[in-house]
Design a protein around this motif. Structure first.
Motif, PDB file in Angstrom:
ATOM      1  N   SER A  86     -16.697  -0.068  -0.119  1.00  0.00           N
ATOM      2  CA  SER A  86     -15.246   0.114  -0.058  1.00  0.00           C
ATOM      3  C   SER A  86     -14.545  -1.189  -0.412  1.00  0.00           C
ATOM      4  CB  SER A  86     -14.831   0.551   1.344  1.00  0.00           C
ATOM      5  OG  SER A  86     -14.996  -0.520   2.258  1.00  0.00           O
ATOM      6  N   THR A  87     -13.274  -1.073  -0.777  1.00  0.00           N
ATOM      7  CA  THR A  87     -12.479  -2.261  -1.100  1.00  0.00           C
ATOM      8  C   THR A  87     -12.490  -3.251   0.048  1.00  0.00           C
ATOM      9  OG1 THR A  87     -11.029  -0.961  -2.530  1.00  0.00           O
ATOM     10  CG2 THR A  87     -10.160  -3.055  -1.699  1.00  0.00           C
ATOM     11  N   ALA A  88     -12.260  -2.763   1.270  1.00  0.00           N
ATOM     12  CA  ALA A  88     -12.214  -3.631   2.440  1.00  0.00           C
ATOM     13  C   ALA A  88     -13.555  -4.309   2.661  1.00  0.00           C
ATOM     14  CB  ALA A  88     -11.804  -2.838   3.677  1.00  0.00           C
ATOM     15  N   ALA A  89     -14.648  -3.571   2.450  1.00  0.00           N
ATOM     16  CA  ALA A  89     -15.984  -4.131   2.678  1.00  0.00           C
ATOM     17  C   ALA A  89     -16.264  -5.286   1.730  1.00  0.00           C
ATOM     18  CB  ALA A  89     -17.035  -3.042   2.519  1.00  0.00           C
ATOM     19  N   ILE A  90     -15.787  -5.176   0.498  1.00  0.00           N
ATOM     20  CA  ILE A  90     -16.026  -6.250  -0.485  1.00  0.00           C
ATOM     21  C   ILE A  90     -15.157  -7.470  -0.188  1.00  0.00           C
ATOM     22  CG2 ILE A  90     -15.780  -6.880  -2.915  1.00  0.00           C
ATOM     23  CD1 ILE A  90     -16.512  -3.952  -3.550  1.00  0.00           C
ATOM     24  N   ARG A 107     -12.314  -5.632 -10.950  1.00  0.00           N
ATOM     25  CA  ARG A 107     -11.274  -4.964 -10.160  1.00  0.00           C
ATOM     26  C   ARG A 107     -11.245  -3.467 -10.464  1.00  0.00           C
ATOM     27  NH1 ARG A 107      -6.277  -9.388  -9.798  1.00  0.00           N
ATOM     28  NH2 ARG A 107      -7.620 -11.225  -9.743  1.00  0.00           N
ATOM     29  N   GLN A 108     -11.492  -3.114 -11.720  1.00  0.00           N
ATOM     30  CA  GLN A 108     -11.543  -1.693 -12.096  1.00  0.00           C
ATOM     31  C   GLN A 108     -12.762  -1.009 -11.475  1.00  0.00           C
ATOM     32  OE1 GLN A 108      -9.605   0.398 -13.701  1.00  0.00           O
ATOM     33  NE2 GLN A 108      -8.016  -0.997 -14.480  1.00  0.00           N
ATOM     34  N   SER A 109     -13.920  -1.611 -11.647  1.00  0.00           N
ATOM     35  CA  SER A 109     -15.155  -0.942 -11.226  1.00  0.00           C
ATOM     36  C   SER A 109     -15.339  -0.937  -9.713  1.00  0.00           C
ATOM     37  CB  SER A 109     -16.359  -1.607 -11.892  1.00  0.00           C
ATOM     38  OG  SER A 109     -16.518  -2.936 -11.430  1.00  0.00           O
ATOM     39  N   LEU A 110     -14.768  -1.927  -9.022  1.00  0.00           N
ATOM     40  CA  LEU A 110     -14.976  -2.035  -7.578  1.00  0.00           C
ATOM     41  C   LEU A 110     -13.818  -1.473  -6.761  1.00  0.00           C
ATOM     42  CD1 LEU A 110     -16.383  -5.694  -7.508  1.00  0.00           C
ATOM     43  CD2 LEU A 110     -17.690  -3.568  -7.321  1.00  0.00           C
ATOM     44  N   GLY A 111     -12.834  -0.897  -7.436  1.00  0.00           N
ATOM     45  CA  GLY A 111     -11.705  -0.307  -6.718  1.00  0.00           C
ATOM     46  C   GLY A 111     -10.774  -1.340  -6.131  1.00  0.00           C
ATOM     47  N   GLY A 124      -4.792  -3.658  -7.858  1.00  0.00           N
ATOM     48  CA  GLY A 124      -3.617  -3.621  -7.009  1.00  0.00           C
ATOM     49  C   GLY A 124      -3.777  -4.272  -5.659  1.00  0.00           C
ATOM     50  N   THR A 125      -4.997  -4.709  -5.337  1.00  0.00           N
ATOM     51  CA  THR A 125      -5.201  -5.330  -4.026  1.00  0.00           C
ATOM     52  C   THR A 125      -5.113  -6.850  -4.082  1.00  0.00           C
ATOM     53  OG1 THR A 125      -7.615  -5.492  -4.287  1.00  0.00           O
ATOM     54  CG2 THR A 125      -6.738  -3.439  -3.346  1.00  0.00           C
ATOM     55  N   LEU A 126      -4.969  -7.402  -5.298  1.00  0.00           N
ATOM     56  CA  LEU A 126      -4.906  -8.845  -5.485  1.00  0.00           C
ATOM     57  C   LEU A 126      -3.790  -9.180  -6.471  1.00  0.00           C
ATOM     58  CD1 LEU A 126      -8.746  -9.373  -5.956  1.00  0.00           C
ATOM     59  CD2 LEU A 126      -7.417 -10.323  -4.056  1.00  0.00           C
TER      60      LEU A 126
END
Length: 545
Positions: A3-7, A24-28, A31-33
């Protein structure tokens, strides 16, 4: 896919603003950075500016620990760039302030394992949960009963294990994902902690005896089961337990106690470096150790082993030592001797003035030592009178005031140079600046275990050593002592921390070769130098997409 949070919350994977657009695309992570993708260089420059803005060393350490908790690669890149500046921040002496405030400042367990003496059935579970599937190759464990210069700090002392592992990675290059700090919470006899409602450890006095040793045994059994290729490093155990624990396991597994062996090795390396300068023989030296605790006796044992390797018998070698503690010179009939002290006592019949040998001054005046080593934590005890008395009877007195932090040092390097008219060969326990005296600049070696244990440990791990023996310890000491530049006036007896990464690599290669030469490796290894090179981790981002 994680998950995004886990990474973003995994310090071993997190890159922060350095995640590429593809990642950023492949790991979801879209928009989080913030949009701009930074390089590691840009992040390091930005983080160092933030570090410099902090008003004091404790605040600087808190900043670095927060960075460590978020992004291991960036942290170690920054430490790689500023190792001399950061060493006293992440470890001695600033770690002392951090330990005292640990429970009050706690924000993150820092991937440590916390083992409670009150919950022995969950020792294996604690290790397994903290490792979280990582391939652990190095464990640093402490019960924090005997932190040098501080004493008993219970669970707060886990910061010692965390800091030690930071130095392993920064100096030698062990992968930070392959290390595990462990706290064994056996209670504490520190009344301040027991009275503090915010203290995070067990609120009872230290457990001792069979119950304590049972937990230690469960820990070692579980550690070896879960991490069979690991090196086990013991740190800051109390003087009544440290030697007992080491003796129980040292011939069975790859393990060492840094306070006993690591301190002894650095001091022996410093003595060998000093003798390279003075052109004297170790067999001709008389050693006074002031402070007969874990460190002092570990130093004596390491020097004793070296004297035997130089050709002396056990009895002959022991005659070169005088152990001094708060009672004065330790005699065979001194009450309450520890197991480590007993072999280094003297007989009263050797001295006409035995009853007077209750102070360091009296001992120095009587025995005329050539080497004076301080691990007493008694500030200012290497007085001008004592030092001048020593210097009157030996051409190049070797004087190592090793207690730290600074306020506990037995003497300053500047005073020792002045009192001996530049003749003393000195190593201090804390960083000491150059001393200018009568036209010569004297460089002062630091008797810092960080000069030894990272290279030693890394070499043992790379060689997949079954055990650590005296032959390998001696090889490492000679390698470190041999780095001294004997051609320079005022040369230091030990290499500077600024060269830490270079000589840690060399030490690791020599240690690994010693293991292979003795056929003490668990698995076939063709080339020691290649094994060390193959294992070395560097702080660079790896592709995750």
């Amino acid at each position: 896919m994680k998950s995004t949070a886990a990474i973003l919350n995994n310090p071993f994977l997190n890159k922060g603003t350095a995640f590429t657009q593809a990642e950023r695309q492949s790991l979801g992570l879209v928009g989080t950075l913030p949009s701009h993708v930074q390089t590691l260089d840009e992040q390091a420059k930005q983080a160092y500016a933030q570090f410099q803005s902090k008003p004091n060393d404790l605040e600087k350490r808190i900043f670095l620990m927060n960075l460590f908790n978020e992004n291991r690669t960036l942290f170690f890149r920054l430490m790689d760039d500023h190792v001399v500046e950061f060493m006293p921040i992440v470890y001695d002496p600033t770690v002392a302030d951090s330990i005292e405030e640990y429970s009050h400042l706690f924000t993150d367990p820092q991937n440590a394992a916390f083992i409670s003496v009150d919950d022995p059935d969950n020792v294996e579970a604690a290790l397994k949960n903290a490792a979280d599937g990582r391939d652990i190759r190095l464990v640093v464990v402490t019960d924090a009963e005997g932190i040098l210069g501080m004493g008993d700090w219970g669970v707060n002392g886990v910061d010692i294990a965390v800091g030690k592992l930071m130095v392993y990675t920064a100096a030698a290059g062990i992968d930070p994902a392959q290390v595990l700090p462990v706290s064994i919470d056996a209670g504490t006899n520190n009344a301040t902690l027991l009275a503090d409602p915010l203290y995070l450890g067990n609120h009872h006095k230290r457990v001792t005896g069979d119950q304590y040793y049972d937990v230690i045994d469960r820990f070692v059994t579980a550690e070896q089961k879960l991490f069979p290729e690991s090196l086990l490093h013991w740190e800051d155990f109390g003087r009544s337990n440290a030697q007992v624990i080491l003796d129980k396991y040292k011939d069975k597994i790859a393990t060492f106690n840094d306070d006993i062996q690591g301190t002894g090795m650095v001091v022996l390396a410093g003595i060998l470096g000093a003798l390279n300068i003075s052109k004297e023989d170790i067999k001709d030296q008389k050693f006074v150790t002031f402070g007969a605790g874990t460190a002092g006796m570990g130093i004596a044992n390491q020097i004793l082993d070296e004297l035997k390797r130089a050709g002396l018998s056990e009895d002959e070698a022991r005659k070169h030592f005088y152990a001094v503690d708060k009672q004065g010179l330790l005699f065979s009939d001194t009450p309450d001797l520890t197991a480590a002290q007993e072999p280094f006592t003297r007989d009263r019949a050797e001295f006409d003035n035995a009853d007077e040998l209750t102070t360091l001054a009296a001992v120095v005046k009587t025995v005329h030592p050539t080497v004076l080593i301080g691990t007493s934590t008694q500030p200012g005890t290497f007085t001008e009178a004592i030092v001048k008395d020593m210097a009157a009877h030996t051409e190049r007195p070797i004087i190592f005031p090793l207690s730290n932090p600074t306020k506990l040092a037995e003497a300053t390097a500047a005073d020792l140079i002045k009192w001996t008219d530049g003749k003393a060969l000195i190593a201090t326990g804390i960083p000491a600046g150059d001393v200018d005296y009568k036209g010569t600049t004297y460089h002062i070696g630091q008797g810092n275990n960080a000069l030894m244990y990272p290279g030693l440990g890394f070499g043992l791990i790379a060689a997949k050593a079954k055990v650590l023996n005296g032959e390998t310890l001696s090889a490492a000491c000679h390698a470190l002592g041999g780095i001294v530049d004997t051609t320079q006036p005022g040369a230091a007896v030990l290499p500077p921390v600024s060269q830490l990464t270079t000589f840690s690599q060399k030490l690791a290669e020599i240690v690994a070769q010693s293991v292979l030469d003795q056929k003490l490796n668990k698995e076939p290894i063709a080339d020691a130098k290649q094994a060390v090179a193959d294992m070395k981790w560097v702080p660079e981002y790896k592709s995750l997409d």
